[in-house]
Design an enzyme around this catalytic site. Structure first.
Site, short mmCIF file in Angstrom:
data_model
loop_
_atom_site.label_atom_id
_atom_site.label_comp_id
_atom_site.label_asym_id
_atom_site.label_seq_id
_atom_site.Cartn_x
_atom_site.Cartn_y
_atom_site.Cartn_z
CD GLN A 127 -3.11 -0.69 2.15
OE1 GLN A 127 -2.73 -0.21 3.27
NE2 GLN A 127 -4.39 -1.41 1.91
CB SER A 133 -3.48 4.55 -4.75
OG SER A 133 -4.16 3.34 -5.30
CE1 TYR A 230 -7.00 -1.87 -11.49
CE2 TYR A 230 -6.86 -4.22 -11.35
CZ TYR A 230 -6.26 -2.99 -11.15
OH TYR A 230 -5.00 -2.66 -10.80
#
Length: 427
Positions: A127, A133, A230
């Protein structure tokens, strides 16, 4: 002397971001690296050379890349840059390999071990390394700011002694990282916000931000998300139903922001010319997918187009780069988090574990070869520039049409299969 990390100045005139910050320079030094930053590398991100020097970096010139063991960049190095790179150097950047087979082959020919940061897998461990992102989050924010600027009217409702200013209506198409931030930003500015997406999970996310969700919620909609999170491309029948719903809605909106991208493919068309023509004069569309062909019919890359009915279609390139000072800080942390996993903490040297899931997902070239499974096969063939592929329409024109007879779904060719580690798009 330890191994050297080099941070070059980006040569692309449209790329103001830089791949390091004073904070990450300190952290890199803590890992045992000697850090060299090219003169002026951070100027357009509001980081002067002095700040890098205070953090422990040496300020060098472009030719210093020849001695670098690791090169951290924003954009993929071109063939001219690669001539100066040391064979075996690790190059970490946003490589944008789709449709750029010759550029990928050049990386292999240069002998560098190239990592494509946009292929970082969507797992908990990664992450902090997720560049798509971090940059999409800022793109969603900036899209609302750009839209509000072009709209040139107030967004919140204002009740004054002279009368009431109505709240602007903002519609977000595509509720991924960028879309969610666009919703949150538009809400903070006081707009009435609606949003749509083909992924069922998006409904709850939209509601949690105080916006209204708009979609045809049939059985196909309930199964419209891949295992990787997705959006799937929807059937023509669903597209027509969704178009009928969104077409009427778009005509009433003041600002529409589109964020839909499918990794490795042209951007799906979400807004047709007839939908644009139905909008009120002074309305604004912001297309965040314009670099991949655009979600809005009539959008032009790098331009703000004004239509015959006085609707503006905003097609800015490199939207995160429009707020480079913020984007660079986040991007630099993404790169550091990944590079840290490639370092042996005992010897304080680069020690790439090619069996690591993150390495396998992101390694593009190594040992003079293209090694990523999605591109290795193409590298074996002589490079031929592919013909332009028209973007497919996910939300069709809502004008009345005769229903087409149903056809059996065509079998997907091997080339159409997604890569092992899917890059996340803006959506």
């Amino acid at each position: 002397m330890g191994q050297t990390v080099f941070i070059p100045r980006e040569l692309d005139a449209n790329e103001p971001r830089v791949a390091a910050s004073p904070d990450t320079v300190k952290r890199l030094a803590g890992l045992g690296f000697d850090v060299v930053v090219e003169t002026g590398a951070g100027t357009r991100s509001r980081i002067p050379d002095e700040e890098f020097a205070k953090a422990g970096a040496a300020i060098g010139k472009a030719s210093d890349v020849a001695k670098a063991d690791v090169v951290l960049k924003v954009r993929r190095p071109d063939e001219a840059e690669l001539k100066s790179y040391k064979s075996g150097a690790a190059v970490i950047a946003i490589m944008d390999p789709y449709g750029n087979d010759a550029a990928v082959a050049a990386l292999a020919k240069a002998g560098v071990t190239a990592f494509s940061m946009e292929f970082m897998p969507r797992i908990t461990r990664a992450q902090s390394m997720d560049v798509l992102s971090s940059q999409a989050n800022l793109a969603g924010y900036q899209a609302v700011i750009d839209g509000a600027s072009e709209y040139d009217r107030a967004l919140p409702m204002m009740m004054t002694a002279a009368g009431t200013v109505p709240a602007a209506k903002v519609f977000i198409m595509g509720v991924g990282v960028a879309g969610l931030q666009a919703i949150a930003t538009a809400r903070r500015l006081g707009a009435v916000v609606t949003a749509t997406d083909v992924r069922p999970a998006a409904k709850e996310q939209v509601a949690s931000l105080g916006a209204k969700f708009l979609a045809v919620e049939d059985e196909e909609f309930k199964a419209a998300e891949t295992a990787g999170g997705y959006a799937k491309e929807m059937s023509k029948e669903y597209q027509a139903k969704q178009a009928a719903l969104t077409s009427e809605h778009i005509a009433k909106q003041d600002i529409v922001i589109t964020t839909a991208l499918i990794p490795g493919r042209p951007a799906p068309k979400l807004v047709s010319a007839s939908m644009v023509a139905s909008m009120k004069p002074g309305s604004v569309l912001v297309d965040l997918a314009v670099e991949r062909g655009g979600n809005v019919e009539g959008a032009e890359a790098g331009k703000v187009v004004t239509t015959a009915n006085n609707v503006k279609i905003v097609g800015h390139l490199n939207v995160p780069g429009r707020i480079a000072a913020s984007a660079s800080l986040l991007y630099a942390r993404n790169l550091f988090a990944f590079l840290e996993t490639l370092v042996d903490k005992t010897t304080k040297t680069l020690a790439i574990n090619r069996d690591d899931d993150l390495v396998k997902a992101t390694m593009l070239t190594d040992g003079g070869k293209v090694v990523h499974p999605a591109f290795a096969k193409a590298a074996e063939q002589p490079h031929v520039e592919p013909a332009a592929i028209p973007a497919r329409t996910m939300v069709a024109d809502a004008s009345p049409k005769k229903a087409a007879p149903k056809k059996p779904a065509a079998a997907k060719s091997p080339a159409a299969k997604p890569p092992v580690a899917k890059p996340k798009g803006i959506a």
